[in-house]
Motif scaffolding. Structure first.
Motif, mmCIF file in Angstrom:
data_model
loop_
_atom_site.group_PDB
_atom_site.id
_atom_site.type_symbol
_atom_site.label_atom_id
_atom_site.label_comp_id
_atom_site.label_asym_id
_atom_site.label_seq_id
_atom_site.Cartn_x
_atom_site.Cartn_y
_atom_site.Cartn_z
ATOM 1 N N PHE A 267 0.682 -1.194 -0.065
ATOM 2 C CA PHE A 267 0.149 -0.080 0.073
ATOM 3 C C PHE A 267 0.821 1.316 -0.245
ATOM 4 N N ASN A 268 0.582 2.287 -0.712
ATOM 5 C CA ASN A 268 1.284 3.390 -0.524
ATOM 6 C C ASN A 268 0.659 4.220 0.462
ATOM 7 N N GLY A 269 1.241 5.351 0.697
ATOM 8 C CA GLY A 269 0.930 6.134 2.104
ATOM 9 C C GLY A 269 -0.447 6.683 2.149
ATOM 10 N N ARG A 270 -0.966 6.845 0.890
ATOM 11 C CA ARG A 270 -2.325 7.540 1.066
ATOM 12 C C ARG A 270 -3.255 6.199 1.242
ATOM 13 N N GLU B 96 -7.925 -7.563 0.005
ATOM 14 C CA GLU B 96 -7.589 -6.190 0.006
ATOM 15 C C GLU B 96 -6.469 -5.627 -0.910
ATOM 16 N N ALA B 97 -5.323 -6.433 -0.635
ATOM 17 C CA ALA B 97 -4.087 -5.941 -1.466
ATOM 18 C C ALA B 97 -4.314 -6.354 -2.786
ATOM 19 N N PRO B 98 -4.951 -7.441 -3.211
ATOM 20 C CA PRO B 98 -4.977 -7.908 -4.833
ATOM 21 C C PRO B 98 -5.975 -6.695 -5.398
ATOM 22 N N VAL B 99 -6.964 -6.518 -4.739
ATOM 23 C CA VAL B 99 -7.863 -5.531 -5.221
ATOM 24 C C VAL B 99 -7.302 -4.103 -5.507
ATOM 25 N N ARG B 100 -6.608 -3.518 -4.289
ATOM 26 C CA ARG B 100 -6.503 -1.879 -4.339
ATOM 27 C C ARG B 100 -4.831 -2.066 -4.542
ATOM 28 N N VAL B 101 -4.052 -2.952 -4.541
ATOM 29 C CA VAL B 101 -2.767 -2.746 -5.024
ATOM 30 C C VAL B 101 -2.308 -3.221 -6.540
#
Lengths: 299, 258
Positions: free
Chosen positions: A202-205, B114-119
């Motif tokens: 994840f980035n900071g935002r 969450e990570a697969p979707v968001r990142v």
């Protein structure tokens, strides 16, 4: 005899036979003091009701007449709208302050410290009057490069209306409080959450808005709810700069009719209604953000 | 010669006066399971945390699939990568923490998806299906809708493992995955790790579980005072320790366990 026996007790009662005692059958202890207190409270309540109904100065029919008066409702709308704008701008200021102070850019951090220190210290009433009289300090407001060319310039009095003065004063005051409230909430989130989000890429935002802030909301909401209520009541201050809020609207009526108490009762009624609604909303929000913090529920 | 998945080259990490990593060299080949043992404060956890760029290193260099981590060549020297590219490098590794660090406001399923979707920008429906499959593989298909607080420590750590697997990382890093667990919950987590090692995943496991280390490792590292003191096959390390320090460490363990 080695055991001294209490008078009136058989030996079996003291020792206890099998099945002789069961606490489930115990009676409640009587509390005579509570009965006396309740009687006194009832008496006081009766007196209060008698005072409120019997005292003609309350003039309830007049209260009823003005309760839904269009100008009063308009004033109420102005108060609620001003509260919302203030909370919204205050929250934006608070989040910006947090982002700046977490960014590690030292001058930014000092600026935030200075802002919070100054604007929390000055009473909002003083700020309102100050902003309203800004023209005295700065006759014209200009947009341009400092010490350089000016792109546009306007007379301050045409920009600073009672509304803009109210929004400026209340928002800047509120922002200083929200900055502290949000900072405390964010600091309360376990460092491991940030590390885990970072490790997942994840980035900071994303880390802030998806992981940290939703968890911080649990601790941010209760004091923000109190702020909401404080600000709603604080909007009554803007009546001194002739802005048409709830208090100002009832004042303009009783200045003509001299029915001061009934009209203040009208104002009290509406403040009470809005605060109760806000409190209910706050409890719902608290429930929403408590997700995952109890062991019950979905499994 | 094939490029190792991970390479650490004379890595130093200093906290104040204390060198947590004092010149560590390490290579991990595709499909290899490396187990790191050593006393508390020997730098084992710092090793994996630095590798995942959760802590900046002070000197040396680290590579993932031959790509320099955290820095790029610039005008004949090196300069730090922007945060976005560091994030992109972290995505290619999976990390499991001692304290699980699940997101308490998400269900087990959402923790994994969450990570697969968001990142990684995967469609939500696809990520959800894969998350269900991953939870099934760690034996928690029926807990998909549970929140972390409703799960036991062992179950939480298995969700955390599924979460680390969800992004198909090149290497999995485990930072003392069973140290925070009640003794009776350790085995269910070790069983998952054993299976992952058997399936040819590339892994570095920092652990205090000696018998597990001996059984699952392709290679064992013994660290003390920020240095790799001994390195070799598990048989060699556990049956035939060469240094006095490792002998002392192992005998302390045998007494403690017995």
């Amino acid at each position: 005899m080695t055991v001294s026996s209490a008078p009136g007790l058989e030996a079996a009662d003291r020792v206890g036979r099998d099945g002789a005692h069961d606490v489930a059958t115990a009676r409640r202890r009587r509390r005579p003091v509570h009965w006396v207190l309740s009687a006194v409270l009832l008496l006081l309540a009766a007196q209060l009701v008698n005072f409120v109904i019997g005292n003609k100065s309350f003039a309830w029919p007049t209260v009823g007449k003005y309760l839904f008066e269009p100008s009063v409702l308009k004033g109420l709308g102005t108060s609620v709208l001003l509260t919302m704008v203030t909370i919204l701008l205050g929250t934006v200021i608070g989040v910006i302050c947090l982002a700046v102070s977490l960014s590690g850019y030292a001058p930014g951090r000092w600026l935030v410290h200075a802002y919070v220190a100054v604007f929390r210290s000055i009473p909002p009433l003083v700020q309102l009057i100050f902003w309203f009289n800004l023209a005295y300090l700065l006759p014209r407001l200009s947009l341009g490069v400092p010490f350089g060319p000016v792109f546009g310039s306007w007379p301050t009095n045409s920009l600073i209306s009672p509304l803009t003065a109210a929004i400026l004063g209340l928002s800047l005051h509120e922002g200083a409080y929200m900055a502290e409230i949000i900072r405390a909430g964010v600091l309360g989130v376990d460092e491991g959450q940030r590390v885990a989000a970072k490790a997942m890429g994840f980035n900071g935002r994303q880390t802030f808005f998806r992981i940290v802030l939703p968890q911080a909301m649990r601790t941010i909401i209760p004091p923000t709810g109190s702020q909401f209520i404080t600000i709603l009541k604080g909007t009554s201050l803007v009546s001194v700069i002739a802005m048409g809020d709830l208090l100002f609207s009832v004042q303009s009526i009783y200045n003509q009719t001299f029915e001061i108490v009934p009209l203040l009762t009208v104002a009290c009624f509406w403040y009470l209604v809005v605060v109760l609604l806000l409190s209910a909303l706050q409890r719902r929000l608290e429930k929403r953000f408590a997700r995952g913090h109890d062991r019950e529920g979905a499994s | 010669m094939t490029v190792p998945v991970v390479r650490m080259d004379n890595v130093r990490k200093v906290f104040g006066e204390h060198a947590a990593l004092d010149g560590v060299d390490l290579e991990v080949a595709e499909g290899e399971t490396v187990v790191v043992i050593g006393p508390s404060g020997s730098g084992k956890s710092t090793l994996v945390r630095c590798l995942d760029q959760l802590e900046p290193i002070d000197s040396g260099a680290m590579y993932l699939d031959g790509e320099l981590l955290g820095y790029e060549e610039h005008r004949g020297g090196l300069r730090a990568l922007p945060e976005s590219r560091v994030s992109a490098q972290r995505r290619r590794m999976g990390m499991v923490f001692q304290q699980f660090n699940l997101f308490p406001h998400f269900t087990a399923l959402r923790n994994v998806s969450e990570a697969p979707v968001r990142v990684h920008g995967k469609p939500a429906s696809e990520a959800k299906l894969e998350a269900v499959e991953l939870l099934r593989r760690v034996g928690l298909a029926d807990k998909a809708q549970a929140y972390p607080r409703q799960l036991s420590g062992g179950q939480q750590q298995r969700v955390a493992i599924a979460r680390a697997l969800a992004t198909s990382p090149r290497i999995l890093l485990f930072d003392e995955p069973t140290s925070a667990l009640d003794p009776e919950l350790v085995d269910e987590v070790l069983a998952v790790l054993r299976r992952l090692a058997g399936q040819g995943n590339t892994m570095i496991i920092v652990t205090h579980e000696m018998s597990f280390a001996q059984e699952v490792a392709d290679r064992c590292l013994f660290m003390e005072n920020g240095r790799v003191v001994e390195e070799g096959s598990p048989e060699r390390i556990f049956r035939n320790p060469r240094s006095d320090r490792l002998r002392a460490f192992l005998s302390r363990y045998r007494q403690g366990v017995a």
